[in-house]
Design an enzyme around this catalytic site. Structure first.
Site, PDB file in Angstrom:
ATOM      1  CE  LYS A 186      -7.381   0.335   2.980  1.00  0.00           C
ATOM      2  NZ  LYS A 186      -6.255  -0.102   3.823  1.00  0.00           N
ATOM      3  CD  GLU A 195     -11.513  -2.465   5.787  1.00  0.00           C
ATOM      4  OE1 GLU A 195     -10.558  -2.293   5.014  1.00  0.00           O
ATOM      5  OE2 GLU A 195     -11.893  -1.610   6.618  1.00  0.00           O
ATOM      6  CE  LYS A 209      -2.442   3.926   6.624  1.00  0.00           C
ATOM      7  NZ  LYS A 209      -2.691   2.729   7.459  1.00  0.00           N
ATOM      8  CG  ASN A 260      -9.098  -3.099   9.152  1.00  0.00           C
ATOM      9  OD1 ASN A 260      -8.122  -3.215   9.904  1.00  0.00           O
ATOM     10  ND2 ASN A 260      -9.388  -1.964   8.541  1.00  0.00           N
ATOM     11  CD  GLU A 280      -8.546  -5.217   4.331  1.00  0.00           C
ATOM     12  OE1 GLU A 280      -9.317  -5.684   3.486  1.00  0.00           O
ATOM     13  OE2 GLU A 280      -8.804  -4.169   4.974  1.00  0.00           O
ATOM     14  CB  SER A 281      -4.489  -3.369   9.486  1.00  0.00           C
ATOM     15  OG  SER A 281      -5.046  -2.482   8.550  1.00  0.00           O
ATOM     16  CD  GLU A 340      -3.065   0.753   2.203  1.00  0.00           C
ATOM     17  OE1 GLU A 340      -4.064   0.183   1.732  1.00  0.00           O
ATOM     18  OE2 GLU A 340      -2.945   1.046   3.405  1.00  0.00           O
TER      19      GLU A 340
END
Length: 250
Positions: free
Chosen positions: A96, A145, A36, A167, A197-198, A34
């Site tokens: 995103k 998500e 970001k 997430n 994710e994350s 990503e």
């Protein structure tokens, strides 16, 4: 910008690249790297990283796909970041953003995205169905998500969704725990490609997630907090290469 101008974009009639297929590649890393610049909880992470060098570096390092933040207020992104990444990369690109309107789906297609994110926490099942079907009619894939089992149960619609992303960040206190992905893995139907994710920062964590069926791993901050995010990505890809190969999806 009027819809007719969106539809006249260079990318609007182009064939998107399949995020699903890239994540399911037998020898692929599964990384969705990503770009970001900032986050709502931590502010600026890497304000001046160049889109071209970073995203091209991600792809050359072995990332399976890119995720580009286009939200300005909370993440410091813009649509031009995605179109720039598109010019330099042939891998799938996820747009995103906080998608709440059909216009944003058309916009995503016009700026060169291959997939869009729909967030179950802010959309009704009916909205997910409408937005997802529109996206798929344009050839885009949809990453849904979710944060918990309730969101998953009410929102995972195979007619509108291609991939389900869990997430690991708690939206109430911003804490992170891989347990969220580990606990939800079995509840995600196998027709969806599973994405975590994350909160992922090591090959060991990716190995653990692979064991329960995840094939996509979205990392942003773990790379972007480095002065050269693409180098951090390359180092992780090398570690992933030493992991046991994931089971081939049916």
């Amino acid at each position: 910008m009027p819809v007719k101008l969106l539809e006249s974009s260079l990318y609007f009639n182009s064939l998107p690249v399949s995020l699903r297929q890239y994540l399911l590649r037998e020898n692929g890393s599964g990384l969705i790297a990503e770009f970001k610049r900032k986050s709502p909880s931590k502010g600026w992470i890497n304000q001046y990283a160049p889109v071209e060098r970073t995203t091209l570096g991600y792809m050359q390092a072995g990332a399976a796909a890119l995720s580009i933040l286009t939200d300005t207020e909370f993440f410091g992104g813009k649509n031009e970041d995605l179109t720039t990444a598109r010019r330099f990369n042939f891998c799938p690109i996820l747009r995103k953003d906080f998608v709440v309107d059909e216009y944003q789906i058309l916009e995503a297609k016009s700026i060169g995205a291959d997939a869009v994110l729909l967030i179950a926490a802010v959309l009704t099942p009916e909205e997910i169905n409408t937005l997802g079907r529109l996206a798929k009619s344009l050839g885009l894939e949809v990453l849904l998500e979710v944060h918990d089992g309730e969101e998953l149960a009410r929102s995972a619609n195979a007619d509108a969704v291609d991939l389900v992303g869990v997430n690991n960040r708690n939206l109430h206190d911003f804490s992170l725990s891989l347990d969220t992905s580990l606990q939800l893995a079995a509840a995600i139907p196998n027709e969806f490609v599973k994405v975590s994710e994350s909160g992922i920062s090591s090959a060991a964590a990716i190995g653990q997630l692979r064991e329960v069926g995840y094939r996509g791993f979205l990392l942003g901050e773990a790379f972007m907090r480095n002065a050269r995010p693409e180098r951090a990505c390359a180092a992780l890809v090398q570690e992933i290469a030493a992991l046991p190969k994931p089971a081939v999806a049916s």
